[in-house]
Write a protein that holds these residues in place. Structure first.
Motif, PDB file in Angstrom:
ATOM      1  N   PHE A  84     -25.451 -93.272  51.317  1.00 46.76           N
ATOM      2  CA  PHE A  84     -26.536 -93.970  52.010  1.00 46.76           C
ATOM      3  C   PHE A  84     -26.327 -95.480  52.003  1.00 46.76           C
ATOM      4  CE2 PHE A  84     -30.921 -95.544  52.635  1.00 46.76           C
ATOM      5  CZ  PHE A  84     -31.279 -94.800  53.760  1.00 46.76           C
ATOM      6  N   LYS A  85     -25.447 -95.935  51.120  1.00 49.95           N
ATOM      7  CA  LYS A  85     -25.181 -97.373  51.077  1.00 49.95           C
ATOM      8  C   LYS A  85     -24.228 -97.799  52.203  1.00 49.95           C
ATOM      9  CE  LYS A  85     -26.194 -98.403  46.281  1.00 49.95           C
ATOM     10  NZ  LYS A  85     -25.737 -98.988  45.039  1.00 49.95           N
ATOM     11  N   THR A  86     -23.686 -96.813  52.925  1.00 51.05           N
ATOM     12  CA  THR A  86     -22.770 -97.150  54.016  1.00 51.05           C
ATOM     13  C   THR A  86     -23.486 -96.985  55.359  1.00 51.05           C
ATOM     14  OG1 THR A  86     -21.993 -94.868  54.331  1.00 51.05           O
ATOM     15  CG2 THR A  86     -20.859 -96.176  52.657  1.00 51.05           C
ATOM     16  N   PRO A  87     -23.128 -97.800  56.374  1.00 51.56           N
ATOM     17  CA  PRO A  87     -23.746 -97.670  57.697  1.00 51.56           C
ATOM     18  C   PRO A  87     -23.541 -96.262  58.273  1.00 51.56           C
ATOM     19  CG  PRO A  87     -22.420 -99.678  57.586  1.00 51.56           C
ATOM     20  CD  PRO A  87     -22.177 -98.933  56.309  1.00 51.56           C
ATOM     21  N   GLU A  88     -22.367 -95.657  57.991  1.00 50.87           N
ATOM     22  CA  GLU A  88     -22.082 -94.306  58.505  1.00 50.87           C
ATOM     23  C   GLU A  88     -23.049 -93.289  57.901  1.00 50.87           C
ATOM     24  OE1 GLU A  88     -19.728 -96.229  56.917  1.00 50.87           O
ATOM     25  OE2 GLU A  88     -18.831 -97.030  58.765  1.00 50.87           O
ATOM     26  N   GLY A  89     -23.264 -93.412  56.610  1.00 54.62           N
ATOM     27  CA  GLY A  89     -24.187 -92.504  55.919  1.00 54.62           C
ATOM     28  C   GLY A  89     -25.592 -92.633  56.479  1.00 54.62           C
ATOM     29  N   ARG A  90     -26.021 -93.853  56.658  1.00 51.69           N
ATOM     30  CA  ARG A  90     -27.385 -94.068  57.166  1.00 51.69           C
ATOM     31  C   ARG A  90     -27.528 -93.573  58.605  1.00 51.69           C
ATOM     32  NH1 ARG A  90     -26.609 -98.867  54.189  1.00 51.69           N
ATOM     33  NH2 ARG A  90     -26.207-100.086  56.074  1.00 51.69           N
ATOM     34  N   ALA A  91     -26.443 -93.655  59.384  1.00 52.14           N
ATOM     35  CA  ALA A  91     -26.504 -93.155  60.765  1.00 52.14           C
ATOM     36  C   ALA A  91     -26.722 -91.640  60.760  1.00 52.14           C
ATOM     37  CB  ALA A  91     -25.216 -93.513  61.511  1.00 52.14           C
ATOM     38  N   ILE A  92     -26.057 -90.947  59.836  1.00 52.23           N
ATOM     39  CA  ILE A  92     -26.261 -89.490  59.735  1.00 52.23           C
ATOM     40  C   ILE A  92     -27.700 -89.210  59.306  1.00 52.23           C
ATOM     41  CG2 ILE A  92     -25.554 -87.376  58.499  1.00 52.23           C
ATOM     42  CD1 ILE A  92     -22.778 -88.701  58.120  1.00 52.23           C
ATOM     43  N   ALA A  93     -28.172 -89.985  58.352  1.00 48.56           N
ATOM     44  CA  ALA A  93     -29.549 -89.812  57.872  1.00 48.56           C
ATOM     45  C   ALA A  93     -30.531 -89.970  59.040  1.00 48.56           C
ATOM     46  CB  ALA A  93     -29.854 -90.843  56.784  1.00 48.56           C
ATOM     47  N   GLU A 113     -29.962 -89.590  62.289  1.00 55.54           N
ATOM     48  CA  GLU A 113     -29.807 -88.455  63.213  1.00 55.54           C
ATOM     49  C   GLU A 113     -30.601 -87.238  62.724  1.00 55.54           C
ATOM     50  OE1 GLU A 113     -28.701 -87.446  66.209  1.00 55.54           O
ATOM     51  OE2 GLU A 113     -28.790 -89.639  66.303  1.00 55.54           O
ATOM     52  N   ASN A 114     -30.437 -86.937  61.433  1.00 53.23           N
ATOM     53  CA  ASN A 114     -31.135 -85.781  60.841  1.00 53.23           C
ATOM     54  C   ASN A 114     -32.643 -85.942  60.911  1.00 53.23           C
ATOM     55  OD1 ASN A 114     -28.835 -84.391  60.186  1.00 53.23           O
ATOM     56  ND2 ASN A 114     -28.698 -85.234  58.120  1.00 53.23           N
ATOM     57  N   MET A 115     -33.082 -87.163  60.674  1.00 59.12           N
ATOM     58  CA  MET A 115     -34.521 -87.454  60.725  1.00 59.12           C
ATOM     59  C   MET A 115     -35.071 -87.195  62.117  1.00 59.12           C
ATOM     60  SD  MET A 115     -35.797 -91.052  59.200  1.00 59.12           S
ATOM     61  CE  MET A 115     -37.258 -91.323  60.185  1.00 59.12           C
ATOM     62  N   ARG A 116     -34.356 -87.668  63.114  1.00 58.44           N
ATOM     63  CA  ARG A 116     -34.796 -87.491  64.512  1.00 58.44           C
ATOM     64  C   ARG A 116     -34.824 -86.002  64.858  1.00 58.44           C
ATOM     65  NH1 ARG A 116     -37.663 -91.322  65.924  1.00 58.44           N
ATOM     66  NH2 ARG A 116     -37.626 -90.412  68.001  1.00 58.44           N
ATOM     67  N   LYS A 117     -33.754 -85.298  64.483  1.00 54.56           N
ATOM     68  CA  LYS A 117     -33.664 -83.854  64.788  1.00 54.56           C
ATOM     69  C   LYS A 117     -34.836 -83.100  64.176  1.00 54.56           C
ATOM     70  CE  LYS A 117     -28.832 -83.296  64.480  1.00 54.56           C
ATOM     71  NZ  LYS A 117     -27.848 -82.814  63.549  1.00 54.56           N
ATOM     72  N   GLU A 118     -35.241 -83.559  63.005  1.00 52.83           N
ATOM     73  CA  GLU A 118     -36.327 -82.897  62.277  1.00 52.83           C
ATOM     74  C   GLU A 118     -37.695 -83.323  62.795  1.00 52.83           C
ATOM     75  OE1 GLU A 118     -35.129 -80.655  60.180  1.00 52.83           O
ATOM     76  OE2 GLU A 118     -37.110 -80.014  59.479  1.00 52.83           O
ATOM     77  N   GLY A 119     -37.714 -84.301  63.691  1.00 54.27           N
ATOM     78  CA  GLY A 119     -38.979 -84.773  64.274  1.00 54.27           C
ATOM     79  C   GLY A 119     -39.756 -85.719  63.380  1.00 54.27           C
ATOM     80  N   ILE A 120     -39.080 -86.277  62.381  1.00 51.86           N
ATOM     81  CA  ILE A 120     -39.763 -87.223  61.469  1.00 51.86           C
ATOM     82  C   ILE A 120     -39.741 -88.614  62.095  1.00 51.86           C
ATOM     83  CG2 ILE A 120     -39.643 -88.337  59.197  1.00 51.86           C
ATOM     84  CD1 ILE A 120     -38.267 -85.758  58.172  1.00 51.86           C
ATOM     85  N   ASP A 121     -40.915 -89.232  62.242  1.00 52.10           N
ATOM     86  CA  ASP A 121     -40.878 -90.570  62.843  1.00 52.10           C
ATOM     87  C   ASP A 121     -41.384 -91.689  61.933  1.00 52.10           C
ATOM     88  OD1 ASP A 121     -42.918 -89.156  65.470  1.00 52.10           O
ATOM     89  OD2 ASP A 121     -43.361 -89.378  63.353  1.00 52.10           O
ATOM     90  N   ALA A 122     -41.661 -91.382  60.700  1.00 52.35           N
ATOM     91  CA  ALA A 122     -41.988 -92.443  59.727  1.00 52.35           C
ATOM     92  C   ALA A 122     -41.648 -91.904  58.340  1.00 52.35           C
ATOM     93  CB  ALA A 122     -43.461 -92.809  59.797  1.00 52.35           C
TER      94      ALA A 122
END
Ligand code: ADP
Length: 326
Positions: free
Chosen positions: A79-88, A90-99
């Motif tokens: 999560f400390k890397t930009p790549e890791g956070r980008a995956i995070a 993506e997963n959040m959006r897919k799951e419908g989490i917006d906050a």
């Protein structure tokens, strides 16, 4: 800004008692206000690996009294890397989490701040740490319980310390913050607290010995904050052995015991109030803030202040320890 429909909640970094009470409060306040709630397992690590659970009112039943966190916690180097956070993200959006509501310490809130800015996500943080080292809040979730645990342990040590007329160095947590050591010393009637905040200014151990702190006592207990600046309790005992061999000293490191246990009433109430406030903050359109408490009033502190500014210990308390231990 699109209206928030689903709030994600996670606990991250070092665990602290009453994190469960906070999870419960966030979940129930969110559901009360018509949001859906998703739990993210194992902090940011679960955000990256996609470990989500649906949170219902009953998911958080019967947890207010338990230490630990039902959502588990972890550290995530990815999560400390930009790549890791980008995956995070993506997963959040897919799951419908917006906050997001992030419960954790200084590191977790630093991560939250970066993530919120990078992807323009509303995030509210809760100060979940036994160390009490976040700026803009008088106290943090878990601190009071840890302090009470220290008190119980040191009371027990006092029995044996006074039977043997020994000098005990008790190492407590704090990660560069002296709150637990200082207030723990006052609560237990310890002879001294050795804290990182003044470690570079004063030779705290030398001063103690010079003041003859054992003269009127048949035992002495010194609480030492775990920190590279103090060197910890072992370093103190080593020094005593070399420089003051007349003392029979012992070391007790309280360690992870300080993180566990059923939370105190104060911590449960704090976590409940802060959890409710986190959801209210999102309702008001707030983002990038930590919920804090000052003079018993809930407030919002920008992440940047909470994590960057130094929270100072009240140095007058050192004098309190000194006066009360004569
Ligand atoms: P705590 O929240 O108890 O202070 P840590 O310092 O271990 O615990 O931080 C918890 C997690 O927060 C880290 O494992 C990492 O995933 C994330 N984190 C910490 N600092 C940063 C940072 N500067 N950038 C991004 N993520 C971070």
């Amino acid at each position: 800004m699109a209206r928030i429909k689903c709030i994600g909640i996670l606990t991250s970094g070092g665990d602290a008692p009453a994190m469960n009470a906070a999870i419960r409060a966030v979940t129930r306040t969110a559901i009360y206000n018509g949001f859906t709630v998703k739990g993210i397992m194992r902090g940011y690590r679960g955000l990256i690996s996609g470990e989500f659970i649906d949170m219902k009112t009953q998911t958080v039943s019967n947890i207010i009294q338990h230490g630990g966190t039902i959502l588990k916690t972890a550290r995530s180097a990815e999560f400390k890397t930009p790549e890791g956070r980008a995956i995070a993200y993506e997963n959040m959006r897919k799951e419908g989490i917006d906050a997001l509501v992030v419960i954790g310490g200084d590191g977790s809130l630093s991560g939250a701040r970066i993530f919120a800015e990078e992807f323009d996500i509303p995030i509210v943080g809760l100060p979940g740490t036994i160390d009490n080292d976040l700026y803009g809040t008088d106290t943090t979730i878990g601190y009071d319980t840890a302090l009470n645990t220290i008190m119980e342990c040191v009371d027990k040590l006092r029995d044996t310390a006074s039977s043997h007329e020994r000098l005990f160095f008790v190492e407590v947590m704090g990660r560069n913050a002296g709150f637990l050591a200082l207030n723990g010393a006052i609560a237990t009637g310890s002879e001294a607290a050795i804290i990182p905040e003044i470690a570079t200014e004063v030779d705290q151990l030398g001063e103690l010995i010079a003041n003859g702190f054992r003269k009127s006592k048949n035992s002495s207990i010194v609480l030492v904050a775990e920190s590279p600046l103090t060197g910890g309790a072992m370093a103190m005992a080593e020094r005593v052995k070399k420089e003051f061999p007349q003392f029979d000293s012992r070391v007790t490191i309280l360690g992870h015991i300080q993180r566990g246990g059923s939370p105190t009433a104060s911590d449960r109430i704090l976590a409940s109030r802060m959890g409710e406030a986190a959801v209210n903050a999102l309702l008001e359109g707030q983002r990038n803030v930590m919920v804090g408490i000052e003079n018993d009033v809930i407030k919002l502190v920008p992440f940047i202040q909470a994590i960057r500014k130094n929270k100072t210990v009240d140095r007058a308390l050192l004098n309190t320890v000194k006066i009360l231990s004569i």
